[in-house]
Structure formats: C-alpha cells, structure tokens
Design a protein around this motif. Structure first.
Motif, PDB file in Angstrom:
ATOM      1  N   THR A  61       0.822  -1.211   0.000  1.00  5.32           N
ATOM      2  CA  THR A  61       0.000   0.000   0.000  1.00  5.32           C
ATOM      3  C   THR A  61       0.858   1.264   0.000  1.00  5.32           C
ATOM      4  O   THR A  61       0.325   2.372  -0.031  1.00  5.32           O
ATOM      5  N   PHE A  62       2.179   1.092   0.016  1.00  2.06           N
ATOM      6  CA  PHE A  62       3.072   2.253   0.044  1.00  2.06           C
ATOM      7  C   PHE A  62       3.314   2.825  -1.350  1.00  2.06           C
ATOM      8  O   PHE A  62       3.677   3.994  -1.493  1.00  2.06           O
ATOM      9  N   THR A  63       3.159   1.977  -2.376  1.00  2.00           N
ATOM     10  CA  THR A  63       3.366   2.419  -3.751  1.00  2.00           C
ATOM     11  C   THR A  63       2.289   1.820  -4.642  1.00  2.00           C
ATOM     12  O   THR A  63       1.541   0.923  -4.229  1.00  2.00           O
ATOM     13  N   ASP A  64       2.227   2.299  -5.885  1.00  2.00           N
ATOM     14  CA  ASP A  64       1.314   1.738  -6.883  1.00  2.00           C
ATOM     15  C   ASP A  64       2.089   0.797  -7.807  1.00  2.00           C
ATOM     16  O   ASP A  64       3.256   1.043  -8.128  1.00  2.00           O
ATOM     17  N   GLY A  65       1.425  -0.270  -8.246  1.00  2.00           N
ATOM     18  CA  GLY A  65       2.044  -1.191  -9.189  1.00  2.00           C
ATOM     19  C   GLY A  65       2.989  -2.179  -8.537  1.00  2.00           C
ATOM     20  O   GLY A  65       3.051  -2.310  -7.306  1.00  2.00           O
ATOM     21  N   PHE A 243       2.645   5.102  14.249  1.00  2.13           N
ATOM     22  CA  PHE A 243       2.522   4.177  13.117  1.00  2.13           C
ATOM     23  C   PHE A 243       1.339   3.240  13.349  1.00  2.13           C
ATOM     24  O   PHE A 243       1.407   2.329  14.175  1.00  2.13           O
ATOM     25  N   ALA A 244       0.251   3.501  12.633  1.00  2.00           N
ATOM     26  CA  ALA A 244      -0.910   2.617  12.674  1.00  2.00           C
ATOM     27  C   ALA A 244      -0.889   1.733  11.431  1.00  2.00           C
ATOM     28  O   ALA A 244      -0.326   2.103  10.395  1.00  2.00           O
ATOM     29  N   GLN A 245      -1.513   0.570  11.531  1.00  2.00           N
ATOM     30  CA  GLN A 245      -1.448  -0.400  10.437  1.00  2.00           C
ATOM     31  C   GLN A 245      -2.610  -1.369  10.552  1.00  2.00           C
ATOM     32  O   GLN A 245      -3.080  -1.661  11.663  1.00  2.00           O
ATOM     33  N   ASP A 246      -3.095  -1.862   9.402  1.00  2.00           N
ATOM     34  CA  ASP A 246      -4.100  -2.923   9.447  1.00  2.00           C
ATOM     35  C   ASP A 246      -4.069  -3.706   8.147  1.00  2.00           C
ATOM     36  O   ASP A 246      -3.599  -3.220   7.113  1.00  2.00           O
ATOM     37  N   PHE A 247      -4.546  -4.955   8.206  1.00  2.00           N
ATOM     38  CA  PHE A 247      -4.685  -5.770   7.006  1.00  2.00           C
ATOM     39  C   PHE A 247      -5.715  -6.858   7.253  1.00  2.00           C
ATOM     40  O   PHE A 247      -6.014  -7.224   8.396  1.00  2.00           O
ATOM     41  N   THR A 248      -6.257  -7.378   6.156  1.00  2.00           N
ATOM     42  CA  THR A 248      -7.208  -8.484   6.198  1.00  2.00           C
ATOM     43  C   THR A 248      -6.713  -9.576   5.263  1.00  2.00           C
ATOM     44  O   THR A 248      -6.317  -9.290   4.122  1.00  2.00           O
ATOM     45  N   GLY A 274      -5.381  -3.642   3.032  1.00  2.00           N
ATOM     46  CA  GLY A 274      -4.674  -3.176   4.207  1.00  2.00           C
ATOM     47  C   GLY A 274      -4.242  -1.735   4.052  1.00  2.00           C
ATOM     48  O   GLY A 274      -4.441  -1.101   3.010  1.00  2.00           O
ATOM     49  N   SER A 275      -3.627  -1.200   5.088  1.00  2.00           N
ATOM     50  CA  SER A 275      -3.026   0.129   5.054  1.00  2.00           C
ATOM     51  C   SER A 275      -1.691   0.064   5.783  1.00  2.00           C
ATOM     52  O   SER A 275      -1.562  -0.605   6.809  1.00  2.00           O
ATOM     53  N   ASN A 276      -0.685   0.747   5.206  1.00  2.00           N
ATOM     54  CA  ASN A 276       0.686   0.708   5.726  1.00  2.00           C
ATOM     55  C   ASN A 276       1.187  -0.733   5.840  1.00  2.00           C
ATOM     56  O   ASN A 276       1.756  -1.133   6.864  1.00  2.00           O
ATOM     57  N   THR A 277       0.957  -1.513   4.791  1.00  2.00           N
ATOM     58  CA  THR A 277       1.327  -2.926   4.841  1.00  2.00           C
ATOM     59  C   THR A 277       1.625  -3.459   3.442  1.00  2.00           C
ATOM     60  O   THR A 277       1.272  -2.823   2.438  1.00  2.00           O
ATOM     61  N   GLY A 278       2.261  -4.609   3.384  1.00  2.00           N
ATOM     62  CA  GLY A 278       2.434  -5.307   2.119  1.00  2.00           C
ATOM     63  C   GLY A 278       1.149  -6.029   1.744  1.00  2.00           C
ATOM     64  O   GLY A 278       0.294  -6.297   2.591  1.00  2.00           O
ATOM     65  N   LEU A 279       1.039  -6.374   0.461  1.00  2.00           N
ATOM     66  CA  LEU A 279      -0.128  -7.118  -0.032  1.00  2.00           C
ATOM     67  C   LEU A 279       0.378  -8.383  -0.708  1.00  2.00           C
ATOM     68  O   LEU A 279       0.365  -8.519  -1.929  1.00  2.00           O
ATOM     69  N   GLY A 280       0.843  -9.315   0.131  1.00  2.00           N
ATOM     70  CA  GLY A 280       1.456 -10.529  -0.384  1.00  2.00           C
ATOM     71  C   GLY A 280       0.672 -11.782  -0.077  1.00  2.00           C
ATOM     72  O   GLY A 280      -0.547 -11.753   0.152  1.00  2.00           O
ATOM     73  N   GLN A 281       1.373 -12.891  -0.073  1.00  2.00           N
ATOM     74  CA  GLN A 281       0.796 -14.202   0.171  1.00  2.00           C
ATOM     75  C   GLN A 281       1.684 -14.957   1.148  1.00  2.00           C
ATOM     76  O   GLN A 281       2.890 -14.717   1.211  1.00  2.00           O
ATOM     77  N   THR A 282       1.088 -15.890   1.892  1.00  2.00           N
ATOM     78  CA  THR A 282       1.873 -16.757   2.766  1.00  2.00           C
ATOM     79  C   THR A 282       1.679 -18.214   2.374  1.00  2.00           C
ATOM     80  O   THR A 282       0.586 -18.632   1.967  1.00  2.00           O
ATOM     81  N   PHE A 283       2.751 -18.972   2.490  1.00  2.00           N
ATOM     82  CA  PHE A 283       2.744 -20.417   2.275  1.00  2.00           C
ATOM     83  C   PHE A 283       3.294 -21.046   3.551  1.00  2.00           C
ATOM     84  O   PHE A 283       4.390 -20.690   4.003  1.00  2.00           O
ATOM     85  N   ASN A 284       2.519 -21.963   4.136  1.00  2.00           N
ATOM     86  CA  ASN A 284       2.844 -22.467   5.467  1.00  2.00           C
ATOM     87  C   ASN A 284       2.890 -23.983   5.504  1.00  2.00           C
ATOM     88  O   ASN A 284       2.062 -24.657   4.874  1.00  2.00           O
TER      89      ASN A 284
END
Length: 291
Positions: A61-65, A243-248, A274-284
């Motif tokens: 959410t920090f940059t576009d693209g 620094f506030a942050q959230d994601f779903t 989310g806000s102030n966060t990455g938009l990735g994936q997790t593999f567990n």
C-alpha cells in the motif's frame, strides 16, 4: 438343557462386548480433531510444534504497481508440557528463526541463508517463555496462551534489510473451538493481542498494540483428515509510535494425521487489503507431535 440355555447368553454377551468396542473405536478422535489450540495436554505429555511461514510480496500500500520482490521466512518451534492433574496448565517456550531477502531476489532464496550484500539477513530473532491455561474448569475448549518475547537481534534493520522487531512483546492469545454434532464440522476462533514496547527508535512496532481476530472452519471427511478455510484481520493501534497499520487476509489449507502422535499441516493465505502494509501471500507448512 442348562448348558444349551447358557450358550445364547454367552453369545449375546460377546456380541454386546464386540459392538461396544467397535463403537468406542469409531468414536476415538485423532489429535487433529481433539487437540485444537484450545485444548491442553495432560500431565507428563509433550506438545511439540514446528511451523514454517513464508511470506512473499511484489505489491504494497506504500506504492502503486509492482515492486521488487521481498520475502520473509519465519520458522517457529513451540514446546509445552502438561502440569497438574486436570489438563488446565501447560508450560513451555517458543523459539523463532527468520531469514529475509529483498531487492527482487527469488522467494526461495530465503533458504540460502547467505547474507549476500545488502539483500539478505537471517538468524534466531526471539525467544519466549510461555504458559497455556484453562481459566474456567467447566469450559475446557476455551484457553489462553500468554508468552513474553525477548528479542535476540542487535538491530531491526541493517543496510536496508529488515530482520525482526527489536523490542519486547507480551502476547496473549485467546482460543475457543466448537465441534458440531456428528464430528464432521468444527469452528475455531482466536483473538491474538500483542503489546509491543521498547525504545521508539529501535523498532517501528514499539509502543503499539496489535489485535488480530481470526475464524477457522474445518470439515473432516475422515477423523484423520481435515480441510479448512480462514479469515483474519489485524489492527495495530498507535500507543505513541506514530505508526498505525491494518490488514485483512483469507485462505485455506488441510491437516492430516500421519501417525497416532504426528500430524502435518499446509496452509495458504492471501492479503486482501490493508493500510501501511504489504499485499502478499503466505505459504505455510507445520508438523505437530503430541507425545
């Protein structure tokens, strides 16, 4: 004549015994059904879990693209033993190891542990004494896990590469599960609260409170196998660090009981927003043994 009358009685008794044994065998639950995180083990038992989380992102959410890929790997070992006679207290410890790579490197480069230039770091990052307890004797499927994480890192970031938070964390996780009649469906809920504190300049997370509720729904085709879906939301509340942050995130996975003691778990999640966060994936991938 008496012996002839006795034979049917003996056969009937044997039939009842066999039927009762068969029913007990059918009703026996596997560890993945019985020992959710809500349930505690008994005195003298050992609960050992090795859980591996690989998070990778090319968006935030920090940059576009698209952005250069960043990948963060966390390997966690948890060990608990039961104390007391009523399965209401477990004590143990948690140890975390991390390996992170940035600068567009491949996601699997986290397993090289090479510390190459300014693109990678790895090492043991925290240790935590921990206790799990059932606060209400009559509600054995509600428990609390309280852990105090002590940082092992000297610097949160070096040469632009983040490794882990440099600060203390008091974590409290509230667990509750409910198995529906028939033992085919199970719902599990969690509320994870983390209080982060330390010098503000040492970590972005210090002086903040993170609250992460989650809901997991499991279906058991058999007692040894389950598929599940989940949704989680995390909210970081600013307590003085600006620094506030959230994601779903949402995802799914499966568990399988390999042996009576050992089970394996695979899980995937995707960060939806989310806000102030990455938009990735997790593999567990996780292994758990109850001995």
């Amino acid at each position: 004549m008496k012996s002839i009358k006795i034979i049917p009685a003996i056969l009937a008794a044997l039939l009842i015994s066999v039927t009762t044994f068969a029913q007990d065998d059918e009703q026996e639950k596997s560890n993945i059904q019985q020992y959710t995180p809500s349930k505690l083990i008994g005195k003298g038992q050992v609960d050992l879990k090795w859980f591996n989380n690989l998070y990778t992102q090319t968006e935030s959410t920090f940059t576009d693209g698209k952005e250069p890929r960043e990948t963060f790997f966390t390997s966690t070992v948890e060990i608990y033993t039961g104390v007391g006679e009523n399965k209401r207290w477990n004590i143990g410890a948690i140890l975390e190891f991390r390996s992170n790579v940035i600068g567009g490197r491949d996601a699997l480069d986290v397993f090289k542990f090479d510390g190459e230039g300014n693109t990678a770091r790895s090492g043991f990052t925290s240790i935590a004494p921990s206790v799990k307890f059932v606060p209400f004797k009559s509600v054995s499927n509600f428990s609390i896990q309280s852990s105090f994480f002590i940082p092992l890192v000297d610097n949160e970031s070096e040469n632009g590469v983040f490794l882990d938070q440099k600060g203390f964390t008091w974590q409290n996780r509230l667990f509750y599960d409910y198995t529906f009649p028939g033992d085919k469906w199970q719902i599990f809920t969690e509320l994870n609260g983390e209080l982060h504190f330390g010098d503000k300049q040492d970590s972005f997370a210090n002086n903040s409170l993170s609250l992460t509720p989650g809901v997991f729904l499991s279906f058991f085709p058999t007692s040894k196998f389950t598929i599940l879906g989940l949704i989680q939301h995390s909210q970081r509340i600013d307590l003085g660090n600006d620094f506030a942050q959230d994601f779903t995130a949402a995802g799914g996975g499966a568990k399988y009981q390999l042996t009576k003691a050992l089970n394996v778990e695979v899980l995937y999640t995707n960060f939806l927003r989310g806000s102030n966060t990455g938009l990735g994936q997790t593999f567990n991938l996780g292994l758990r043994a109850i001995l």
